[in-house]
Design an enzyme around this catalytic site. Structure first.
Site, PDB file in Angstrom:
ATOM      1  N   ARG A 103     -19.913 -39.089   1.984  1.00  0.00           N
ATOM      2  CA  ARG A 103     -18.975 -38.671   0.936  1.00  0.00           C
ATOM      3  C   ARG A 103     -17.684 -38.288   1.640  1.00  0.00           C
ATOM      4  NH1 ARG A 103     -19.620 -34.722  -4.199  1.00  0.00           N
ATOM      5  NH2 ARG A 103     -20.594 -36.649  -4.907  1.00  0.00           N
ATOM      6  N   HIS A 130     -17.453 -44.181  -7.018  1.00  0.00           N
ATOM      7  CA  HIS A 130     -18.642 -43.312  -6.992  1.00  0.00           C
ATOM      8  C   HIS A 130     -19.834 -44.147  -7.488  1.00  0.00           C
ATOM      9  CE1 HIS A 130     -21.032 -39.860  -6.750  1.00  0.00           C
ATOM     10  NE2 HIS A 130     -20.498 -39.077  -7.666  1.00  0.00           N
ATOM     11  N   GLN A 133     -23.334 -42.608  -8.667  1.00  0.00           N
ATOM     12  CA  GLN A 133     -23.232 -41.912  -9.944  1.00  0.00           C
ATOM     13  C   GLN A 133     -23.368 -42.889 -11.107  1.00  0.00           C
ATOM     14  OE1 GLN A 133     -22.599 -38.433 -10.657  1.00  0.00           O
ATOM     15  NE2 GLN A 133     -23.245 -39.209 -12.646  1.00  0.00           N
ATOM     16  N   ASP A 222     -14.998 -37.082 -17.249  1.00  0.00           N
ATOM     17  CA  ASP A 222     -15.094 -36.497 -15.907  1.00  0.00           C
ATOM     18  C   ASP A 222     -13.936 -35.506 -15.757  1.00  0.00           C
ATOM     19  OD1 ASP A 222     -15.701 -35.991 -13.233  1.00  0.00           O
ATOM     20  OD2 ASP A 222     -14.776 -37.822 -12.476  1.00  0.00           O
ATOM     21  N   CYS A 262     -20.381 -36.735 -15.511  1.00  0.00           N
ATOM     22  CA  CYS A 262     -21.055 -36.828 -14.207  1.00  0.00           C
ATOM     23  C   CYS A 262     -21.270 -35.448 -13.581  1.00  0.00           C
ATOM     24  CB  CYS A 262     -20.280 -37.744 -13.279  1.00  0.00           C
ATOM     25  SG  CYS A 262     -18.691 -37.095 -12.779  1.00  0.00           S
ATOM     26  N   ARG A 290     -30.033 -38.745 -11.138  1.00  0.00           N
ATOM     27  CA  ARG A 290     -29.466 -38.988  -9.801  1.00  0.00           C
ATOM     28  C   ARG A 290     -30.597 -39.054  -8.770  1.00  0.00           C
ATOM     29  NH1 ARG A 290     -24.205 -37.700  -8.566  1.00  0.00           N
ATOM     30  NH2 ARG A 290     -24.658 -38.926  -6.715  1.00  0.00           N
TER      31      ARG A 290
HETATM   32  N1   CP Z   1     -21.687 -35.865  -9.896  1.00  0.00           N
HETATM   33  C1   CP Z   1     -21.698 -35.567  -8.595  1.00  0.00           C
HETATM   34  O1   CP Z   1     -21.543 -36.416  -7.704  1.00  0.00           O
HETATM   35  O2   CP Z   1     -21.918 -34.250  -8.334  1.00  0.00           O
HETATM   36  P1   CP Z   1     -21.719 -33.518  -6.929  1.00  0.00           P
HETATM   37  O3   CP Z   1     -20.247 -33.545  -6.627  1.00  0.00           O
HETATM   38  O4   CP Z   1     -22.228 -32.134  -7.180  1.00  0.00           O
HETATM   39  O5   CP Z   1     -22.502 -34.238  -5.887  1.00  0.00           O
HETATM   40  N1  NVA Z   2     -13.973 -37.419  -9.965  1.00  0.00           N
HETATM   41  C1  NVA Z   2     -14.704 -36.315  -9.396  1.00  0.00           C
HETATM   42  C2  NVA Z   2     -16.156 -36.616  -9.374  1.00  0.00           C
HETATM   43  C3  NVA Z   2     -17.014 -35.504  -8.857  1.00  0.00           C
HETATM   44  C4  NVA Z   2     -18.453 -35.848  -8.800  1.00  0.00           C
HETATM   45  C5  NVA Z   2     -14.180 -36.029  -7.999  1.00  0.00           C
HETATM   46  O1  NVA Z   2     -13.925 -36.966  -7.244  1.00  0.00           O
HETATM   47  O2  NVA Z   2     -14.026 -34.857  -7.667  1.00  0.00           O
END
Ligand code: CP
Ligand code: NVA
Length: 302
Positions: A103, A130, A133, A222, A262, A290
């Site tokens: 990530r 993502h 997700q 989101d 999400c 997930r």
């Molecule tokens: N939706 C999601 O990816 O959550 P986190 O940022 O908590 O991993």
């Molecule tokens: N769009 C958000 C998703 C978090 C899971 C971000 O990137 O922070």
């Protein structure tokens, strides 16, 4: 040859079906208390450059349930954070581990990692995509609606990583995708252009959320401020006000539309407390999935 999961546009329709089938089976086995440990003795390195609750926990618990172990690696504490080259890091990690989940901010970094690793690399979120997700969101939609054919999925809010992955998915599966985003906050232009050209049932971008959700089967939102955009919070909080998913907006969707997010959610911003906690919301199942979908991804790739 090793396979990575970097963006949904790299997948074939058959890959989606395989992941959903496997996730369904794994979920059922877990509910029935059946032990299933195909990844016994395997290790997943999880590199985090950004915060996470769901992704970290579901990958870590997921590989444990499959018989393997996960290593949480904050890039701050790795030599990567002190300038060790991505290619070198990927080669070294490939000598110790059986899979890598990353990530981070840059999609290019994840792709460079994958290019240099000899083990599968999974994108756990970048500024651009993502994929894990949206795979698990699609699985949740399958559970609730049974199929994609004829469905309308409406994404309301920021044209961010999650929106971009939805666009990728619409090129592979037969649902109609509509998005409503404020001016200057549309999805990535290149992703959208390709997505529109390849979409099976079409992708339409609106300015007005009411136009996007008309007769929708799924209303998705989101956060307005993604990780890394904290300095834009004030401006975004103002600009996005008309894009809240709330009861008024939901009245324009189908009566049996499901509400998805999400997570993490900010009640009173992108979603009202009523919509988030109401009977149409499937966010908790969505979050649980997930785990099942990530287990499927790991079992298939590793
Ligand atoms: N939706 C999601 O990816 O959550 P986190 O940022 O908590 O991993
Ligand atoms: N769009 C958000 C998703 C978090 C899971 C971000 O990137 O922070």
């Amino acid at each position: 040859m090793k396979k990575d999961l970097l963006r949904l546009s790299d997948l074939e329709r058959a890959d989606f079906d395989l992941i959903f089938q496997k996730a369904k089976h794994l979920k059922q086995m877990q509910k029935d208390g059946i032990e299933h440990t195909p990844l016994k003795g395997k290790t997943l390195g999880m590199v985090f450059d950004k915060s996470s609750t769901r992704t970290r926990i579901s990958f870590e618990v997921g590989i444990f349930q499959l018989g393997g172990v996960a290593l949480f690696l904050s890039s701050r504490d790795m030599q990567l954070g002190r300038g060790e080259e991505i290619a070198d890091t990927a080669k070294i990690m490939s000598r110790y581990l059986n899979g890598i989940m990353i990530r981070t901010y840059s999609q290019a970094l994840v792709e460079e990692f994958a290019l240099n690793a000899t083990i599968p690399v999974i994108n756990g979120l970048t500024d651009l995509f993502h994929p894990c997700q949206i795979l698990s969101d699609l699985f949740t939609i399958m559970e609730y609606k049974g199929m994609f054919e004829g469905l309308k999925v409406s994404y309301i809010g920021d044209g961010n990583n999650v929106a971009n992955s939805w666009i990728n998915a619409a090129s592979k599966l037969p649902f109609h995708l509509t998005l409503a985003c404020p001016e200057h906050y549309e999805p990535d232009a290149e992703v959208l252009k390709t997505g529109k050209r390849q979409a099976i049932k079409g992708i339409d971008v609106y300015r007005d959320p009411g136009d996007a959700v008309k007769d929708a089967d799924c209303v998705y939102t989101d956060v307005w401020v993604s990780m890394g955009q904290e300095s834009e919070k004030e401006a975004r909080s103002r600009i996005f006000i008309p894009y809240q998913v709330n009861s008024d907006l939901l009245r324009q969707a189908k009566n049996d539309a499901i509400v998805m997010h999400c997570l993490p959610a900010h009640r009173g911003e992108e979603i009202s407390a009523e919509a988030m906690n109401g009977p149409q919301s499937v966010v908790w199942d969505q979050a649980e999935n997930r785990l099942h979908v990530q287990k499927a991804i790991m079992e298939i790739l590793m």
